[in-house]
Design a protein around this motif. Structure first.
Motif, short mmCIF file in Angstrom:
data_model
loop_
_atom_site.label_atom_id
_atom_site.label_comp_id
_atom_site.label_asym_id
_atom_site.label_seq_id
_atom_site.Cartn_x
_atom_site.Cartn_y
_atom_site.Cartn_z
N GLU A 123 0.83 -1.20 0.00
CA GLU A 123 0.00 0.00 0.00
C GLU A 123 0.87 1.26 0.00
N ARG A 126 2.05 1.67 -3.45
CA ARG A 126 0.95 2.15 -4.30
C ARG A 126 0.75 3.66 -4.17
N GLU A 130 1.14 6.41 -7.08
CA GLU A 130 0.04 7.34 -7.34
C GLU A 130 0.55 8.78 -7.33
N ARG A 187 -1.77 -6.62 -6.39
CA ARG A 187 -2.50 -5.52 -5.77
C ARG A 187 -2.52 -4.28 -6.68
N GLU A 190 -4.99 -4.78 -9.36
CA GLU A 190 -6.35 -4.60 -8.83
C GLU A 190 -6.72 -3.12 -8.73
N HIS A 191 -5.72 -2.25 -8.62
CA HIS A 191 -5.97 -0.81 -8.55
C HIS A 191 -5.89 -0.13 -9.91
#
Length: 318
Positions: A123, A126, A130, A187, A190-191
């Motif tokens: 996370e 991620r 981002e 993951r 998935e995003h």
């Protein structure tokens, strides 16, 4: 602990953060090269260090290994002078902003694979991707295979088919032990990211020695699928030197020569057949084991490792 505190406990972001921009329609690529689970021939460590050292590189974030690494499982190495401890080599896990030879930026996440807090680590990555507008994510792996050192290193791909194109695939369903690299790909996909991975095949009898040929093949393939202009000459030169060392040892032992010849025959037959099953996992003849290479090759590899530890053949030489 709130979200910002949780993130700050896992990494420290450099300030000011580098400016990143990819092509007109896509953001910078993230390449993750985590050592540990799938780093046969130290190809991942070699590839990451080569990218950092051969291109314009800027530190973006440093992850807190005290939170992520089990030191009792992978104990750091300390130097003892004879009467006192003089240094310790602690594991590192970092993200760098790098520019290719054409000035196009990309991100490189490299270092020790976390033992702990996998989901929180993913996370955190991620959120960093981002922040920098990443769209495409590519993971690097290197696995021991029944392939000879006398043939070009091969690659198997997985993930986004548009990104990976016609590269060979595994082609069958499997249940395998997980790694952080795999979890990152899952993951982030998935995003909404385009997630893919590349696995270089390393001769199983050289999986504990430096094998720069696999590192060069990984970087070359990353360049092919992303359009990044990435240098590989230094790795190719190192691969040629390693090949010469191994050839010299093999030439003096008929038992080793016979096993390498069998691997060559298997390799050539597979490629000549142009099978649609794109890996060397399914071959018609039995795969020789690493033990079949005999005591002489083991002796050579032990010496090769000692030379590397003395600075004669380590990743920093590339």
């Amino acid at each position: 602990m709130d979200e910002n505190q949780e993130r700050s406990s896992l990494y420290e972001l450099e300030f000011p953060a580098p400016q990143m921009s990819g092509s007109a329609d896509r953001g910078p690529v993230l390449i993750h090269a985590l050592e540990g689970f799938a780093d046969a021939g130290h190809a991942i460590a070699l590839a990451a260090e080569h990218l950092r050292n051969s291109l314009d590189s800027e530190l973006v974030a440093t992850f807190n290994t005290d939170e992520l690494i089990d030191y009792r499982s992978r104990r750091p190495t300390m130097t003892f002078s004879g009467d006192a401890f003089t240094s310790v080599d602690m594991p590192k896990l970092t993200m760098h902003a790098i520019r290719d030879t054409a000035g196009v930026p990309f991100l490189l996440l490299s270092g020790a694979e976390p033992d702990l807090r996998w989901e929180q680590f993913v996370e955190a990555v991620r959120r960093l991707t981002e922040q920098f507008g990443v769209n495409d994510v590519i993971g690097l792996n290197a696995i021991p295979m029944a392939v000879p050192h006398t043939r070009p290193a091969t690659i198997t791909a997985h993930g986004d088919r548009e990104q990976m194109g016609d590269l060979p695939r595994w082609g069958s369903e499997m249940r395998i032990p997980a790694s952080v690299s795999m979890l990152l790909e899952l993951r982030l996909t998935e995003h909404g990211y385009r997630g893919s991975g590349l696995s270089a095949h390393v001769p199983h009898y050289l999986s504990q020695a430096n094998y720069p040929g696999a590192a060069a093949r990984l970087i070359e393939t990353v360049g092919d699928v992303t359009g990044l202009k990435l240098p590989v000459a230094a790795l190719e030169n190192a691969a040629a030197a390693v090949r010469e060392q191994i050839d010299n040892e093999v030439s003096g032992n008929s038992e080793i020569q016979s096993v390498v010849s069998a691997l060559e025959s298997q390799y050539d037959s597979f490629h000549e057949a142009a099978q649609t099953q794109a890996s060397l996992l399914a071959a018609d003849e039995p795969l020789p084991s690493g033990d079949e290479l005999g005591a002489e090759l083991e002796k050579f590899l032990a010496q090769h490792n000692r030379d590397r530890e003395q600075g004669d053949a380590g990743p920093t030489d590339i």
